[in-house]
Motif scaffolding. Structure first.
Motif, PDB file in Angstrom:
ATOM      1  N   PHE A  83      13.194 -37.656   6.932  1.00 51.48           N
ATOM      2  CA  PHE A  83      12.555 -37.005   5.792  1.00 51.48           C
ATOM      3  C   PHE A  83      12.874 -37.812   4.532  1.00 51.48           C
ATOM      4  CE2 PHE A  83      12.360 -33.785   8.921  1.00 51.48           C
ATOM      5  CZ  PHE A  83      11.306 -32.962   8.576  1.00 51.48           C
ATOM      6  N   SER A  84      11.862 -38.466   4.015  1.00 46.18           N
ATOM      7  CA  SER A  84      12.076 -39.307   2.828  1.00 46.18           C
ATOM      8  C   SER A  84      10.872 -39.201   1.906  1.00 46.18           C
ATOM      9  CB  SER A  84      12.295 -40.766   3.237  1.00 46.18           C
ATOM     10  OG  SER A  84      11.179 -41.242   3.991  1.00 46.18           O
ATOM     11  N   TYR A  85      10.446 -37.965   1.653  1.00 47.56           N
ATOM     12  CA  TYR A  85       9.266 -37.739   0.820  1.00 47.56           C
ATOM     13  C   TYR A  85       9.514 -38.228  -0.606  1.00 47.56           C
ATOM     14  CZ  TYR A  85       5.562 -35.262  -1.706  1.00 47.56           C
ATOM     15  OH  TYR A  85       4.494 -34.948  -2.510  1.00 47.56           O
ATOM     16  N   GLN A  86       8.599 -38.999  -1.114  1.00 50.80           N
ATOM     17  CA  GLN A  86       8.681 -39.524  -2.479  1.00 50.80           C
ATOM     18  C   GLN A  86       7.528 -38.962  -3.301  1.00 50.80           C
ATOM     19  OE1 GLN A  86      11.258 -41.569  -3.465  1.00 50.80           O
ATOM     20  NE2 GLN A  86      12.077 -41.348  -1.388  1.00 50.80           N
ATOM     21  N   TRP A  87       7.811 -38.601  -4.520  1.00 47.87           N
ATOM     22  CA  TRP A  87       6.744 -38.128  -5.397  1.00 47.87           C
ATOM     23  C   TRP A  87       7.037 -38.574  -6.822  1.00 47.87           C
ATOM     24  CZ3 TRP A  87       6.361 -33.471  -8.763  1.00 47.87           C
ATOM     25  CH2 TRP A  87       7.611 -32.992  -9.145  1.00 47.87           C
ATOM     26  N   SER A  88       6.013 -38.616  -7.640  1.00 50.85           N
ATOM     27  CA  SER A  88       6.166 -39.013  -9.044  1.00 50.85           C
ATOM     28  C   SER A  88       6.203 -37.749  -9.890  1.00 50.85           C
ATOM     29  CB  SER A  88       4.989 -39.910  -9.480  1.00 50.85           C
ATOM     30  OG  SER A  88       4.978 -41.103  -8.722  1.00 50.85           O
ATOM     31  N   ALA A  89       7.387 -37.389 -10.324  1.00 50.61           N
ATOM     32  CA  ALA A  89       7.530 -36.192 -11.153  1.00 50.61           C
ATOM     33  C   ALA A  89       6.855 -36.411 -12.502  1.00 50.61           C
ATOM     34  CB  ALA A  89       9.009 -35.876 -11.353  1.00 50.61           C
ATOM     35  N   PRO A  90       6.207 -35.376 -13.035  1.00 52.20           N
ATOM     36  CA  PRO A  90       5.515 -35.532 -14.326  1.00 52.20           C
ATOM     37  C   PRO A  90       6.502 -35.646 -15.483  1.00 52.20           C
ATOM     38  CG  PRO A  90       5.466 -33.245 -13.637  1.00 52.20           C
ATOM     39  CD  PRO A  90       6.054 -34.012 -12.492  1.00 52.20           C
ATOM     40  N   SER A  91       6.057 -36.214 -16.576  1.00 53.60           N
ATOM     41  CA  SER A  91       6.870 -36.256 -17.793  1.00 53.60           C
ATOM     42  C   SER A  91       6.958 -34.852 -18.378  1.00 53.60           C
ATOM     43  CB  SER A  91       6.239 -37.202 -18.815  1.00 53.60           C
ATOM     44  OG  SER A  91       6.917 -37.100 -20.058  1.00 53.60           O
ATOM     45  N   VAL A  92       8.171 -34.444 -18.734  1.00 56.15           N
ATOM     46  CA  VAL A  92       8.365 -33.075 -19.263  1.00 56.15           C
ATOM     47  C   VAL A  92       9.037 -33.093 -20.627  1.00 56.15           C
ATOM     48  CG1 VAL A  92       8.421 -31.988 -16.976  1.00 56.15           C
ATOM     49  CG2 VAL A  92      10.545 -32.868 -17.985  1.00 56.15           C
ATOM     50  N   ASP A  93       8.992 -34.221 -21.303  1.00 58.64           N
ATOM     51  CA  ASP A  93       9.672 -34.348 -22.593  1.00 58.64           C
ATOM     52  C   ASP A  93       9.234 -33.260 -23.575  1.00 58.64           C
ATOM     53  OD1 ASP A  93      11.017 -36.506 -21.625  1.00 58.64           O
ATOM     54  OD2 ASP A  93       9.762 -38.015 -22.590  1.00 58.64           O
ATOM     55  N   GLN A  94       7.941 -32.909 -23.571  1.00 57.39           N
ATOM     56  CA  GLN A  94       7.437 -31.940 -24.543  1.00 57.39           C
ATOM     57  C   GLN A  94       7.945 -30.527 -24.298  1.00 57.39           C
ATOM     58  OE1 GLN A  94       3.323 -32.432 -22.555  1.00 57.39           O
ATOM     59  NE2 GLN A  94       3.048 -30.632 -23.867  1.00 57.39           N
ATOM     60  N   TRP A  95       8.509 -30.281 -23.102  1.00 59.66           N
ATOM     61  CA  TRP A  95       8.951 -28.928 -22.756  1.00 59.66           C
ATOM     62  C   TRP A  95      10.467 -28.772 -22.719  1.00 59.66           C
ATOM     63  CZ3 TRP A  95       4.810 -26.210 -23.276  1.00 59.66           C
ATOM     64  CH2 TRP A  95       3.565 -26.695 -22.872  1.00 59.66           C
ATOM     65  N   LYS A  96      11.221 -29.859 -22.806  1.00 58.65           N
ATOM     66  CA  LYS A  96      12.666 -29.805 -22.592  1.00 58.65           C
ATOM     67  C   LYS A  96      13.383 -28.869 -23.558  1.00 58.65           C
ATOM     68  CE  LYS A  96      13.549 -34.178 -20.226  1.00 58.65           C
ATOM     69  NZ  LYS A  96      14.169 -35.527 -20.316  1.00 58.65           N
ATOM     70  N   ASN A  97      12.917 -28.775 -24.771  1.00 60.64           N
ATOM     71  CA  ASN A  97      13.601 -27.943 -25.768  1.00 60.64           C
ATOM     72  C   ASN A  97      12.896 -26.616 -26.016  1.00 60.64           C
ATOM     73  OD1 ASN A  97      15.618 -29.930 -26.249  1.00 60.64           O
ATOM     74  ND2 ASN A  97      14.177 -31.054 -27.553  1.00 60.64           N
ATOM     75  N   ARG A  98      11.896 -26.314 -25.194  1.00 61.93           N
ATOM     76  CA  ARG A  98      11.183 -25.057 -25.353  1.00 61.93           C
ATOM     77  C   ARG A  98      11.934 -23.911 -24.669  1.00 61.93           C
ATOM     78  NH1 ARG A  98       5.808 -25.278 -26.580  1.00 61.93           N
ATOM     79  NH2 ARG A  98       6.088 -23.014 -26.845  1.00 61.93           N
TER      80      ARG A  98
END
Length: 535
Positions: free
Chosen positions: A94-109
């Motif tokens: 099991f070595s599933y790879q995915w590209s996580a989305p950028s979440v910079d705009q939500w980090k401090n919300r």
């Protein structure tokens, strides 16, 4: 020029009609298709010649086989194709790879929620009144009415005055019956009427107790009043044992009332009300405070789906799920019959082999129970689904699974198991809308996103349900029950990312106390699943 079709995945050998298309020649992607008959909006037609037995590919996976030879440009229907799904295989690595989305705009919300002693955060603060057995439903109803009217939670509706006016022949304006709420920090009194607790199997009673434990221990619940007759299968001590096993850190106030001990209805009702009011006064001191977005546990549900659900609304939920997971939050994808046909994708995304094995074991057992009574997952699509282009269960499933985005599957939960891990969770529930949303809330979802193409009023007693439409038409025509529109995605007027961003803003607002349409209508749907065959 108006876009008439869409190919969802490059591997697909069908196109989806975005608008109704007449019989005759149609040029798409530099190819000419001779449509054998008119193709209604949301339905599909073949892009290649298919021989009998050959596979129909949609969303990049097999979803059906042809019953007979189909020339290019053929409308697919229940008469010329049948459900097909590849048999899943669990691999060793099991070595599933995915590209996580950028979440910079939500980090401090953050959202404004109710912080609990076990570290969870509620998006609401309700007091629950729960019968352990159906015999107590009437007492529960009497207590609920007394508290709702006495504490200022009663909401008169426009139809009460309409009836008065019809009877009296007058045209008076509606009376103002609403009162000032006594407890400003308690959002409402909610009940969980059901027909279980006795007379069924021991498994049914245990499942019910596990589900009720999830509701009483839910972060959106401040405390509960629990009524027991006394002689039923679902005993108070059994409930306490089940709840302590599932939720050992839960310290909410719970009032237990047993009718066969107190004897008279008056004693039962007055004792319940008196003890409940004491605890409500105390929990009313809890106020909303900022909470980071990783405290969100978001259920992902669909119902009344149409041919656009897998193109717009469900992929928007998938984008939203991926963002919340990346932030450290939890999402829950339910409805196991609607994962039929995409099991291999789910298995490949599991974080490890035990997680994959648990998913396949639960899925196989569920499918066998269905076949044992002459049913099957392939019977899941409703008449409304079929009418709107979801011809086979695999077509419906491939679109429904889009709600889960692309994140790894961190955990697999059987019905009534609580969420304990951040990330994307799978929860075994039926495809039945209310049985599924009931299960999502029972496993801890403090917000539920519910996509629909045909429209549905479904809500939940304790968890806000945000209704998301797949097309603009149903959003505009059923504005009183739908909260959010993804129709511009299907029309090519908005991207998944920008629509998901708007949806996350809506989630934050609702998690902070904004009412959804289902909440305003007091759509408090609650149906426990008895683990029989329900698709």
């Amino acid at each position: 020029m108006e876009k008439k079709t869409i190919r969802i995945d490059p591997k697909d050998n069908v196109l989806v009609a975005l608008v109704g298309i007449e019989k005759g020649d149609l040029v798409v992607e530099n190819q000419t298709f001779t449509l054998q008959e008119p193709v209604a909006q949301k339905h599909k037609f073949t892009t290649v010649d298919l021989k009998a037995g050959e596979q129909v590919i949609m969303y990049g996976v097999p979803v059906a086989t042809a019953n007979h030879d189909l020339p290019k440009g053929s409308l697919i229907s229940t008469s010329n194709i049948k459900h097909f799904a590849d048999a899943p295989v669990i691999k060793e690595n099991f070595s599933y790879q995915w590209s996580a989305p950028s979440v910079d705009q939500w980090k401090n919300r953050s959202f404004m929620g109710y912080h609990r002693s076990d570290g969870k955060v509620g998006t609401a603060n309700h007091w629950l009144i729960v019968p352990l057995v159906f015999c107590e439903n009437r007492n529960v109803k009497i207590i609920e009415e007394a508290l709702i009217k006495g504490l200022g939670y009663y909401k008169p509706n426009q139809y009460e005055q309409m009836v008065r006016n019809k009877v009296s022949g007058s045209s008076e304006k509606a009376d103002t019956l609403e009162q000032k709420r006594v407890f400003k920090n308690i959002d409402g009194i909610k009940i969980l009427n059901h027909d279980g607790g006795c007379g069924g199997t021991q498994q049914d009673s245990e499942t019910l107790l596990r589900l009720l434990s999830g509701y009483v221990s839910h972060p959106n619940v401040a405390g509960a009043t629990i009524l027991s007759l006394g002689c039923q299968h679902a005993q108070v001590e059994w409930f306490k044992k089940v709840r302590n096993g599932l939720y050992p850190q839960n310290e909410k106030p719970v009032v237990f009332i047993e009718q066969q001990e107190l004897k008279t209805e008056e004693k039962v009702v007055t004792t319940a009300i008196e003890q409940t009011l004491v605890h409500m006064e105390e929990v009313n001191k809890i106020e909303r405070k900022p909470a980071s977005l990783d405290k969100l546990i978001v259920g992902l549900e669909c119902g009344g789906s149409d041919g656009f659900s897998g193109i717009s609304a469900n992929p928007v939920l998938g984008e939203t799920s991926d963002t919340l997971v990346t932030l450290g939050g939890s999402t829950i994808l339910s409805e196991f019959p609607e994962l039929n046909g995409v099991e291999q994708n789910i298995i490949d995304r599991c974080v490890d082999k035990p997680t994959a094995e648990k998913f396949l074991s639960i899925q196989d057992a569920y499918a066998k129970r269905a076949h044992a009574v002459g049913s099957g997952f392939d019977m899941n699509p409703s008449p409304g689904n079929v009418k709107d282009g979801l011809i086979t269960d695999a077509i419906k499933s491939a679109g429904a699974a889009k709600k889960g985005g692309k994140a790894p599957v961190s955990d697999v939960l059987d019905y009534t198991e609580p969420v304990t891990k951040p990330g994307l969770n799978l929860l075994c529930t039926p495809g039945n809308d209310v049985e599924s949303t009931t299960g999502l809330a029972g496993s801890g979802a403090n917000i539920i996103l519910f996509t629909t193409g045909l429209g549905t009023p479904t809500g939940n007693p304790i968890t806000p349900v945000i209704k998301v439409s797949s097309n603009t038409k149903v959003y505009e025509e059923m504005f009183d029950i739908i909260d959010f529109n993804t129709g511009p995605v299907a029309a090519g007027e908005a991207s998944l990312k920008e629509t998901s961003d708007r949806l996350i803003e809506k989630i934050i607002a609702v998690a902070s106390g904004e009412e959804t349409k289902a909440m305003k209508l007091e759509q408090n749907d609650f149906i426990p699943w008895k683990r029989g065959v329900s698709l």
